[in-house]
Design a protein around this motif. Structure first.
Motif, PDB file in Angstrom:
ATOM      1  N   UNK A 177       0.792  -1.173   0.592  1.00  0.00           N
ATOM      2  CA  UNK A 177      -0.128  -0.217  -0.359  1.00  0.00           C
ATOM      3  C   UNK A 177       1.015   1.469   0.096  1.00  0.00           C
ATOM      4  N   UNK A 178       0.783   2.216  -0.914  1.00  0.00           N
ATOM      5  CA  UNK A 178       1.083   3.355  -0.884  1.00  0.00           C
ATOM      6  C   UNK A 178      -0.323   4.656  -0.992  1.00  0.00           C
ATOM      7  N   UNK A 179       0.408   5.163   0.112  1.00  0.00           N
ATOM      8  CA  UNK A 179      -0.609   5.586   1.171  1.00  0.00           C
ATOM      9  C   UNK A 179      -0.482   7.253   0.174  1.00  0.00           C
ATOM     10  N   UNK A 180      -1.380   7.731   0.050  1.00  0.00           N
ATOM     11  CA  UNK A 180      -1.708   8.933  -1.243  1.00  0.00           C
ATOM     12  C   UNK A 180      -0.964   8.497  -2.517  1.00  0.00           C
ATOM     13  N   UNK A 181      -1.154   6.814  -2.550  1.00  0.00           N
ATOM     14  CA  UNK A 181      -0.179   6.831  -3.372  1.00  0.00           C
ATOM     15  C   UNK A 181      -1.253   7.421  -5.492  1.00  0.00           C
ATOM     16  N   UNK A 182      -2.194   7.606  -5.319  1.00  0.00           N
ATOM     17  CA  UNK A 182      -2.328   7.961  -6.666  1.00  0.00           C
ATOM     18  C   UNK A 182      -1.469   9.685  -7.113  1.00  0.00           C
ATOM     19  N   UNK A 183      -1.997  10.664  -5.772  1.00  0.00           N
ATOM     20  CA  UNK A 183      -1.097  11.654  -6.228  1.00  0.00           C
ATOM     21  C   UNK A 183       0.361  11.365  -6.212  1.00  0.00           C
ATOM     22  N   UNK A 184       1.317  10.798  -5.159  1.00  0.00           N
ATOM     23  CA  UNK A 184       2.279  10.653  -5.140  1.00  0.00           C
ATOM     24  C   UNK A 184       3.363   9.975  -6.615  1.00  0.00           C
ATOM     25  N   UNK A 185       2.554   8.919  -7.285  1.00  0.00           N
ATOM     26  CA  UNK A 185       2.868   8.213  -9.144  1.00  0.00           C
ATOM     27  C   UNK A 185       2.160   8.986  -9.857  1.00  0.00           C
ATOM     28  N   UNK A 186       1.318  10.528  -9.745  1.00  0.00           N
ATOM     29  CA  UNK A 186       1.049  11.047 -10.232  1.00  0.00           C
ATOM     30  C   UNK A 186      -0.033  10.606 -11.620  1.00  0.00           C
ATOM     31  N   UNK A 187      -0.809   9.771 -11.033  1.00  0.00           N
ATOM     32  CA  UNK A 187      -1.708   9.708 -11.908  1.00  0.00           C
ATOM     33  C   UNK A 187      -3.289   9.710 -11.522  1.00  0.00           C
ATOM     34  N   UNK A 188      -3.502  11.396 -11.343  1.00  0.00           N
ATOM     35  CA  UNK A 188      -4.362  11.711 -11.683  1.00  0.00           C
ATOM     36  C   UNK A 188      -4.297  11.807 -12.967  1.00  0.00           C
ATOM     37  N   UNK A 189      -6.482  11.059 -13.298  1.00  0.00           N
ATOM     38  CA  UNK A 189      -6.596  11.778 -14.621  1.00  0.00           C
ATOM     39  C   UNK A 189      -5.947  10.737 -15.866  1.00  0.00           C
ATOM     40  N   UNK A 190      -5.781   9.894 -14.866  1.00  0.00           N
ATOM     41  CA  UNK A 190      -5.265   8.750 -16.059  1.00  0.00           C
ATOM     42  C   UNK A 190      -6.200   7.668 -16.379  1.00  0.00           C
TER      43      UNK A 190
END
Length: 178
Positions: free
Chosen positions: A53-66
């Motif tokens: 699990x990567x907390x806040x993973x969507x933001x940390x991996x730049x996946x917003x809008x993916x």
């Protein structure tokens, strides 16, 4: 009981031998420190009996809008998986361009795929098959339902690497982020 999104429970009913609990055995839970460590642990380390699990993973991996807009719009209009399946717009050509495998647990501990023959169905067709089976009483109304392998039916040009063609339903993946 905490939720995981789309109305999915954070815990499974007692006696249900499904993820994240397999026949009473808890999976190891790792929380890597940062996106680079997460990428390395998911690409180069084994995953059997392990949940990373990567907390806040969507933001940390730049996946917003993916996620393609037709899918994110459908998710945002849905409270649970059944709502998502009911909200898939047939009139939107993008919706018919996707496919996925859909499963239910009408019998505790036994998964069954929802399909119609051997033909590869679009996501919309799979949702229709689900509704018909549920209406016919073949799937209990309270049976847990999950989706896997959501992807394009045919290869599309990769939005980040234009020379590459992919079936992945996201605009970019973990390999594109690390």
């Amino acid at each position: 009981m905490g939720g995981l999104g789309l109305g999915q429970p954070g815990e499974l009913p007692a006696g249900e031998p499904l993820w994240p609990v397999c026949e009473g055995q808890e999976r190891a839970r790792d929380r890597p420190d940062g996106a680079r460590v997460f990428g390395g642990s998911t690409i180069f380390q084994p995953h059997l009996d392990r949940l990373v699990v990567l907390p806040r993973g969507v933001e940390l991996l730049g996946q917003q809008g993916a996620i393609p807009s037709v899918l994110s719009k459908t998710v945002s209009q849905s409270q649970d998986m059944r709502g998502f399946l009911a909200n898939i717009p047939k009139e939107d050509l993008d919706a018919e361009s996707f496919r996925a495998r859909l499963w239910h647990y009408g019998v505790v501990g036994k998964e069954k795929e929802i399909k119609r023959g051997d033909k590869k169905q679009s996501l919309w067709e799979t949702a229709q098959s689900f509704r018909k089976q549920e209406d016919a009483g073949e799937i209990p109304p309270n049976a847990p339902v999950y989706m896997s392998e959501l992807r394009w039916m045919k290869k599309v040009r990769h939005p980040v690497v234009p020379d590459e063609h992919v079936k992945t339903s996201t605009s970019w993946g973990l390999a594109d982020s690390t």
